[in-house]
Each structure stands twice: as structure tokens, then as C-alpha cells.
Scaffold this active site. Sequence first.
Site, PDB file in Angstrom:
ATOM      1  N   ASN A 148      38.293  27.350  34.618  1.00 45.83           N
ATOM      2  CA  ASN A 148      39.032  27.215  35.876  1.00 45.83           C
ATOM      3  C   ASN A 148      40.483  27.635  35.696  1.00 45.83           C
ATOM      4  OD1 ASN A 148      39.091  24.772  34.327  1.00 45.83           O
ATOM      5  ND2 ASN A 148      39.716  23.574  36.107  1.00 45.83           N
ATOM      6  N   CYS A 197      37.355  28.292  40.280  1.00 44.90           N
ATOM      7  CA  CYS A 197      36.489  27.496  39.415  1.00 44.90           C
ATOM      8  C   CYS A 197      35.992  28.319  38.231  1.00 44.90           C
ATOM      9  CB  CYS A 197      35.283  26.993  40.199  1.00 44.90           C
ATOM     10  SG  CYS A 197      35.679  25.781  41.469  1.00 44.90           S
ATOM     11  N   GLU A 200      32.960  28.676  37.154  1.00 44.50           N
ATOM     12  CA  GLU A 200      31.751  29.435  37.493  1.00 44.50           C
ATOM     13  C   GLU A 200      32.118  30.757  38.154  1.00 44.50           C
ATOM     14  OE1 GLU A 200      32.564  26.336  38.150  1.00 44.50           O
ATOM     15  OE2 GLU A 200      30.835  25.078  38.590  1.00 44.50           O
ATOM     16  N   CYS A 203      30.868  27.314  44.914  1.00 43.43           N
ATOM     17  CA  CYS A 203      30.279  27.942  43.718  1.00 43.43           C
ATOM     18  C   CYS A 203      28.752  27.960  43.794  1.00 43.43           C
ATOM     19  CB  CYS A 203      30.759  27.256  42.450  1.00 43.43           C
ATOM     20  SG  CYS A 203      32.430  27.775  42.005  1.00 43.43           S
TER      21      CYS A 203
HETATM   22  N1  THU Z   1      36.060  22.853  38.880  1.00 45.61           N
HETATM   23  C1  THU Z   1      35.362  23.890  38.303  1.00 45.61           C
HETATM   24  O1  THU Z   1      35.969  24.818  37.757  1.00 45.61           O
HETATM   25  N2  THU Z   1      34.018  23.857  38.373  1.00 45.61           N
HETATM   26  C2  THU Z   1      33.281  22.819  38.861  1.00 45.61           C
HETATM   27  O2  THU Z   1      32.055  22.886  38.845  1.00 45.61           O
HETATM   28  C3  THU Z   1      33.958  21.647  39.419  1.00 45.61           C
HETATM   29  C4  THU Z   1      35.425  21.764  39.569  1.00 45.61           C
HETATM   30  C5  THU Z   1      37.525  22.852  38.754  1.00 45.61           C
HETATM   31  C6  THU Z   1      38.280  23.164  39.997  1.00 45.61           C
HETATM   32  C7  THU Z   1      39.623  22.515  39.713  1.00 45.61           C
HETATM   33  O3  THU Z   1      40.410  23.405  38.941  1.00 45.61           O
HETATM   34  C8  THU Z   1      39.272  21.325  38.839  1.00 45.61           C
HETATM   35  O4  THU Z   1      37.963  21.585  38.333  1.00 45.61           O
HETATM   36  C9  THU Z   1      39.275  20.001  39.579  1.00 45.61           C
HETATM   37  O5  THU Z   1      38.518  20.071  40.727  1.00 45.61           O
END
Ligand code: THU
Length: 140
Positions: free
Chosen positions: A42, A53, A55, A89
Site C-alpha cells: 500500500n 492498496c 492489491e 480491490c
Molecule cells: N489496505 C490494503 O492495502 N489492502 C487491504 O486489503 C486492506 C487495506 C491498506 C489501505 C490503507 O493504506 C491501509 O491499508 C489502511 O486501510
Amino acid sequence: MERSAIMTQLRENMSRAYAPYSKFHVGSVIKSTDGQYYNGCNVENAAYPLGICAESGAIAAMVQNGSREIAEIYIMGDGDALVTPCGGCRQKIREFANAKTQIHICGPEGLRKTFTTEDLLPFSFGPDNLNNDEPKSILE
Ligand code: THU
């Protein structure tokens, strides 16, 4: 790549997250159907809604390299709760997956639970709903 090597890569990807606001580091690994591996973490932003994110980053890396089919995707984050992908995502994964594609949710200690795309996004809207002639693989 063996499962244990994928877990090591996920921990590495988590460590590269830029998450100064949430302090919640997430790593992702995609294995594409052509046997390649793609990494994501992220990347947050001072303008909060612009953060991306883990993903999403891995999907972008996959497409840039010419792969368009996810064989399986791994997501790793800290905490007791399952780090399941956000709604956005789920839709992004679905674009490059099929109903049975596995989504592996991991913690730093290893694999916690496996879902399918269909589990996480039932009755989804996708490329098949549109007249989309673009080939799924550009490498053929
Ligand atoms: N986040 C992800 O990168 N993937 C996920 O599946 C859940 C959330 C990140 C987004 C943000 O930068 C942090 O986690 C908190 O939500």
C-alpha cells in the site's frame, strides 16, 4: 515458488509499504496463470483518498508486464482480524480473475484463510457483461 517463499516475499512487501497515516502495512503477491509473480504494497498519500492498496499495486505491475490472468493472490497484514480486500480491490481482482480464483489472506505468521473471488464478490459485474474484444493475454 513455494508457499514459504511467498510468505517471505509478502513480509518483504509489507515492509516496503508507505503507510505513515494508517501505520497499517499491507503486502500482496499475485501469481499469474503464466507463472509469473508480482508484488505490491500500500502507498498512502497526504491527500488521504489518493492512497492505493497493496492489491491494486500488484495488479498494476502484472498488467504492465503483460499478464492478465490472476491464478491466485495473497494479501498479508498485521492484527488479529483477517485483512480481506476492500470493496474496490475485490472488483479490481475480479477483472483479472474467474469465480474460483483463490484469494489467500495471511498474517505475518502465515496463511489464515482462503476465499474465492465469488465468495468475496458474489453476483459481480465484470468484462463478460460488456462487449469486450480485448484478449485476456497479450502474450499469445
Ligand atoms: N489496505 C490494503 O492495502 N489492502 C487491504 O486489503 C486492506 C487495506 C491498506 C489501505 C490503507 O493504506 C491501509 O491499508 C489502511 O486501510
